[in-house]
Structure formats: structure tokens, C-alpha cells
Write a protein that holds these residues in place. Structure first.
Motif, PDB file in Angstrom:
ATOM      1  N   GLY A 171      -4.579   1.759   7.086  1.00  7.29           N
ATOM      2  CA  GLY A 171      -4.964   3.102   6.622  1.00  7.29           C
ATOM      3  C   GLY A 171      -3.789   3.948   6.173  1.00  7.29           C
ATOM      4  O   GLY A 171      -2.972   3.513   5.349  1.00  7.29           O
ATOM      5  N   GLY A 172      -3.678   5.126   6.736  1.00  6.92           N
ATOM      6  CA  GLY A 172      -2.611   6.048   6.336  1.00  6.92           C
ATOM      7  C   GLY A 172      -1.327   5.869   7.143  1.00  6.92           C
ATOM      8  O   GLY A 172      -0.457   6.753   7.118  1.00  6.92           O
ATOM      9  N   GLY A 180       0.417   0.795  -3.385  1.00  6.81           N
ATOM     10  CA  GLY A 180      -1.035   0.619  -3.370  1.00  6.81           C
ATOM     11  C   GLY A 180      -1.741   1.012  -4.662  1.00  6.81           C
ATOM     12  O   GLY A 180      -2.966   1.139  -4.686  1.00  6.81           O
ATOM     13  N   TYR A 181      -0.983   1.221  -5.720  1.00  7.49           N
ATOM     14  CA  TYR A 181      -1.622   1.666  -6.974  1.00  7.49           C
ATOM     15  C   TYR A 181      -1.385   0.636  -8.089  1.00  7.49           C
ATOM     16  O   TYR A 181      -1.128   0.980  -9.236  1.00  7.49           O
ATOM     17  CB  TYR A 181      -1.132   3.071  -7.321  1.00  7.49           C
ATOM     18  N   LYS A 189       1.743   5.292  -1.669  1.00  6.24           N
ATOM     19  CA  LYS A 189       2.379   5.694  -2.926  1.00  6.24           C
ATOM     20  C   LYS A 189       3.775   5.084  -2.994  1.00  6.24           C
ATOM     21  O   LYS A 189       4.401   4.871  -1.952  1.00  6.24           O
ATOM     22  CB  LYS A 189       2.469   7.219  -2.985  1.00  6.24           C
ATOM     23  N   LYS A 217     -11.123  -0.305   0.906  1.00  2.00           N
ATOM     24  CA  LYS A 217     -10.320  -1.157   0.018  1.00  2.00           C
ATOM     25  C   LYS A 217      -9.523  -2.202   0.774  1.00  2.00           C
ATOM     26  O   LYS A 217      -9.486  -3.377   0.393  1.00  2.00           O
ATOM     27  CB  LYS A 217      -9.330  -0.260  -0.741  1.00  2.00           C
ATOM     28  N   ALA A 270      -2.023  -1.002   3.571  1.00  2.00           N
ATOM     29  CA  ALA A 270      -2.282   0.432   3.704  1.00  2.00           C
ATOM     30  C   ALA A 270      -2.951   0.962   2.438  1.00  2.00           C
ATOM     31  O   ALA A 270      -2.365   1.715   1.670  1.00  2.00           O
ATOM     32  CB  ALA A 270      -0.965   1.175   3.970  1.00  2.00           C
ATOM     33  N   LEU A 271      -4.185   0.548   2.223  1.00  3.25           N
ATOM     34  CA  LEU A 271      -4.925   0.993   1.026  1.00  3.25           C
ATOM     35  C   LEU A 271      -6.048   1.949   1.393  1.00  3.25           C
ATOM     36  O   LEU A 271      -6.813   2.375   0.531  1.00  3.25           O
ATOM     37  CB  LEU A 271      -5.525  -0.212   0.291  1.00  3.25           C
ATOM     38  N   GLY A 272      -6.171   2.286   2.688  1.00  2.00           N
ATOM     39  CA  GLY A 272      -7.313   3.074   3.136  1.00  2.00           C
ATOM     40  C   GLY A 272      -8.559   2.189   3.177  1.00  2.00           C
ATOM     41  O   GLY A 272      -8.571   1.106   2.581  1.00  2.00           O
ATOM     42  N   PHE A 273      -9.579   2.649   3.899  1.00  4.85           N
ATOM     43  CA  PHE A 273     -10.797   1.836   3.940  1.00  4.85           C
ATOM     44  C   PHE A 273     -11.713   2.276   2.800  1.00  4.85           C
ATOM     45  O   PHE A 273     -11.609   3.412   2.369  1.00  4.85           O
ATOM     46  CB  PHE A 273     -11.489   1.981   5.311  1.00  4.85           C
ATOM     47  N   GLY A 278       0.783  -1.225   0.000  1.00  7.55           N
ATOM     48  CA  GLY A 278       0.000   0.000   0.000  1.00  7.55           C
ATOM     49  C   GLY A 278       0.813   1.273   0.000  1.00  7.55           C
ATOM     50  O   GLY A 278       2.048   1.236   0.049  1.00  7.55           O
ATOM     51  N   ASP A 325       2.130   6.464   5.581  1.00  9.85           N
ATOM     52  CA  ASP A 325       2.466   7.888   5.380  1.00  9.85           C
ATOM     53  C   ASP A 325       3.100   8.467   6.644  1.00  9.85           C
ATOM     54  O   ASP A 325       4.023   9.265   6.587  1.00  9.85           O
ATOM     55  CB  ASP A 325       1.216   8.676   4.997  1.00  9.85           C
ATOM     56  N   ARG A 351      -9.541  17.511   4.724  1.00 10.56           N
ATOM     57  CA  ARG A 351     -10.208  16.420   5.427  1.00 10.56           C
ATOM     58  C   ARG A 351     -11.535  16.857   6.021  1.00 10.56           C
ATOM     59  O   ARG A 351     -12.257  16.061   6.608  1.00 10.56           O
ATOM     60  CB  ARG A 351      -9.315  15.878   6.554  1.00 10.56           C
TER      61      ARG A 351
HETATM   62  N1  UDP Z   1      -3.968   4.245  -0.934  1.00  5.90           N
HETATM   63  C1  UDP Z   1      -3.428   3.266  -1.759  1.00  5.90           C
HETATM   64  N2  UDP Z   1      -4.136   2.876  -2.850  1.00  5.90           N
HETATM   65  C2  UDP Z   1      -5.343   3.396  -3.181  1.00  5.90           C
HETATM   66  C3  UDP Z   1      -5.905   4.373  -2.317  1.00  5.90           C
HETATM   67  C4  UDP Z   1      -5.190   4.773  -1.202  1.00  5.90           C
HETATM   68  O1  UDP Z   1      -2.351   2.768  -1.489  1.00  5.90           O
HETATM   69  O2  UDP Z   1      -5.908   2.989  -4.189  1.00  5.90           O
HETATM   70  C5  UDP Z   1      -3.203   4.652   0.256  1.00  5.90           C
HETATM   71  C6  UDP Z   1      -2.853   6.119   0.308  1.00  5.90           C
HETATM   72  O3  UDP Z   1      -1.681   6.378  -0.442  1.00  5.90           O
HETATM   73  C7  UDP Z   1      -2.665   6.304   1.799  1.00  5.90           C
HETATM   74  C8  UDP Z   1      -3.655   5.306   2.423  1.00  5.90           C
HETATM   75  O4  UDP Z   1      -3.995   4.409   1.385  1.00  5.90           O
HETATM   76  O5  UDP Z   1      -1.359   5.910   2.158  1.00  5.90           O
HETATM   77  C9  UDP Z   1      -4.961   5.914   2.892  1.00  5.90           C
HETATM   78  O6  UDP Z   1      -4.762   6.973   3.692  1.00  5.90           O
HETATM   79  P1  UDP Z   1      -5.957   7.686   4.451  1.00  5.90           P
HETATM   80  O7  UDP Z   1      -5.351   8.752   5.278  1.00  5.90           O
HETATM   81  O8  UDP Z   1      -7.064   7.998   3.512  1.00  5.90           O
HETATM   82  O9  UDP Z   1      -6.426   6.456   5.355  1.00  5.90           O
HETATM   83  P2  UDP Z   1      -7.292   6.340   6.676  1.00  5.90           P
HETATM   84  O10 UDP Z   1      -6.260   6.087   7.743  1.00  5.90           O
HETATM   85  O11 UDP Z   1      -8.071   7.580   6.859  1.00  5.90           O
HETATM   86  O12 UDP Z   1      -8.105   5.109   6.340  1.00  5.90           O
END
Ligand code: UDP
Length: 244
Positions: free
Chosen positions: A188-189, A140-141, A114, A168, A163-166, A112, A192, A222
Motif C-alpha cells: 500500500g502506502g 508505480g506509474y 511516485k 492494483k 506499493a501500488l495501493g489496492f 511502486g 510513502d 481521506r
Molecule cells: N500508486 C502507484 N501507482 C498507481 C497508484 C498508486 O504506485 O497507479 C502508489 C501511490 O503512489 C502510493 C500507493 O500506491 O504510494 C498507495 O497509497 P495509498 O495510501 O492509497 O495505499 P493504501 O495503503 O491505502 O492501500
């Protein structure tokens, strides 16, 4: 969901009644016995998303553990009269599991975020947790999901951090968890934050339960997402007073 913890239902999801330490002890036992586990760390946004999407709700209910990630869940449980001990966040759990994995020479798969963020995470892990075997990684892309799944299977990981975010990450784990007898956790994030790209709130803000406000100041975009919080609280009070 099958586990040894009592649970508290908050708007449809069963949260484990466990402190961070109790939960980590359980995960460590799971890891040492090679159990396959699906961990969800849920915040109010996830609770609302599950209320809206039946398929997502079913997926979350199939998890082994749902923990209270965020003060909103703790407050909600308290208002509903069945309190939870404390927050068990994805980020803190991730750090603790990395330390455990380092101590016990475990294999970890990182999925997951970038590409540049993932690279920084891998560098950080190699430096700070040198005894971890990085069993594999993928940003994650990706285009070909089946290929990623195959890569995870071949890696034979003990931990898979997604780490794809919810939603996903939870859909991904539910679909592929049988490919590895590992602890699978949506984070999640967190990559990052781990990479240093996003700063976590300073301790004062966290201690005063204001991490959400700090994030809002740093990332005003946000704001729309944060409207979930008052909506969530309204639903909590509706549940309390009108029982539905
Ligand atoms: N992300 C990813 N692929 C996707 C969409 C999101 O890898 O198709 C990653 C994005 O780069 C980030 C994480 O998923 O690192 C989501 O972060 P966000 O802060 O939205 O997550 P939360 O903790 O709020 O679920």
C-alpha cells in the motif's frame, strides 16, 4: 490458501490467527526454503472492496496469507466471536522483513510509488540496510506492465514489495508471482511512510488505536475513503445478528 495457521473468516476473507512474531517467523522460514508466497495485509476497505468485486475476492483468496491490517479487522473478528491475536500490519512486516533481508544478504525488488518517493526509499534502504542487494526497482506509474514483469524475473529477488495501493497491487502479484520464488507482498502506502513523505501516527495514537483518526486529521481528503469503516461495522453487526 495453504498454510499452517488457523484462520478467522471476516466477511468472506480468511485471516490468519497469528501474532506479528509468529507470522514473521513463518515468513522467514518460507524465505530460507525459497518458497513462493503471496501476502495480503487487509483492512476493512479491502474487505469491502472484495465484497463488491468477485474477481478481487478470488484474487485475495488465492493468497497464501491474509493478515489483519487495522484495528477494524481485530474488532470485527471479536464481535463475530472468533478473535484474532493482534494487528499484523503491512508497514511493520515490511520493516521486519527489511531487517531480515539485511541480516541474510537477500535480494529485494521495490515496485511502486511516485518516482521521487521510490528514490528516497532506495536511498534509505542503501543507508539503513546496507547488506540488502537492491535487485531492481520501478516506480508505480509504468506504462508497460510486461516489461516490469520481465525486469522482476531477471532480478531473481527473494522479496518483491509492491506499493501500488489496492486492488492494483494484489492483481499484479497474482498475475506475476510465478516469475520469482520470492515473498511477494502488497504494501500500500508504505513506501510513502518509509521515504518520510508521509508521517506515521505518533506512538500514542497507534497505542490507542487511533491511527485512522490521525491520518484523517493529516489528510482530510481521506474522509470519503473512511466512510468505509462505519459501513464495514454495519455489515459485521448484520452478520452477527442476522447471519448473512
Ligand atoms: N500508486 C502507484 N501507482 C498507481 C497508484 C498508486 O504506485 O497507479 C502508489 C501511490 O503512489 C502510493 C500507493 O500506491 O504510494 C498507495 O497509497 P495509498 O495510501 O492509497 O495505499 P493504501 O495503503 O491505502 O492501500
Amino acid at each position: 490458501m495453504q498454510n499452517n495457521f488457523d484462520t478467522v473468516n471476516v466477511l468472506g476473507l480468511d485471516f490468519i490467527k497469528a501474532s506479528q512474531t509468529q507470522f514473521l517467523d513463518q515468513l522467514k522460514r518460507d524465505s530460507q526454503t525459497k518458497a513462493r508466497r503471496f501476502v495480503v495485509t487487509a483492512n476493512p476497505e479491502i474487505v469491502l472492496a472484495a465484497k463488491k468485486d468477485q474477481k478481487y475476492a478470488q484474487t485475495l483468496k488465492s493468497a497464501d496469507y491474509i493478515t489483519a491490517d487495522g484495528i477494524g479487522i481485530i474488532k470485527g473478528a471479536k464481535i463475530l466471536g472468533d478473535p484474532l491475536p493482534e494487528r499484523v500490519t503491512g508497514y511493520d512486516t515490511l520493516l521486519a522483513l527489511l531487517s531480515f533481508a539485511n541480516k541474510h544478504h537477500k535480494r529485494v525488488f521495490f515496485l511502486g510509488a511516485k518516482p521521487a518517493v521510490l528514490q528516497q526509499v532506495l536511498t534509505k534502504v542503501a543507508t539503513n540496510y546496507p547488506a540488502i542487494t537492491i535487485a531492481g526497482s520501478c516506480d508505480g506509474y509504468f506504462k508497460d506492465e510486461a516489461k516490469v514483469a520481465e525486469q522482476i524475473k531477471k532480478a531473481e529477488p527473494d522479496f518483491v514489495f509492491v506499493a501500488l495501493g489496492f486492488p492494483k497491487q494484489e492483481f499484479f502479484i497474482a498475475k506475476y508471482q510465478d516469475l520469482a520464488s520470492a515473498i511477494w507482498m502488497g504494501v500500500g502506502g508504505s513506501f510513502d511512510v518509509l521515504s518520510g513523505q508521509t508521517k506515521r501516527a505518533p506512538k500514542w495514537w497507534i497505542d490507542h488505536h487511533l491511527e485512522w483518526a490521525y491520518r484523517l486529521l493529516k489528510e482530510p481528503s481521506r474522509f470519503i475513503r473512511m466512510l468505509a469503516l462505519p459501513k464495514y461495522l454495519l455489515l459485521i453487526y448484520r452478520k452477527k445478528y442476522f447471519k448473512h
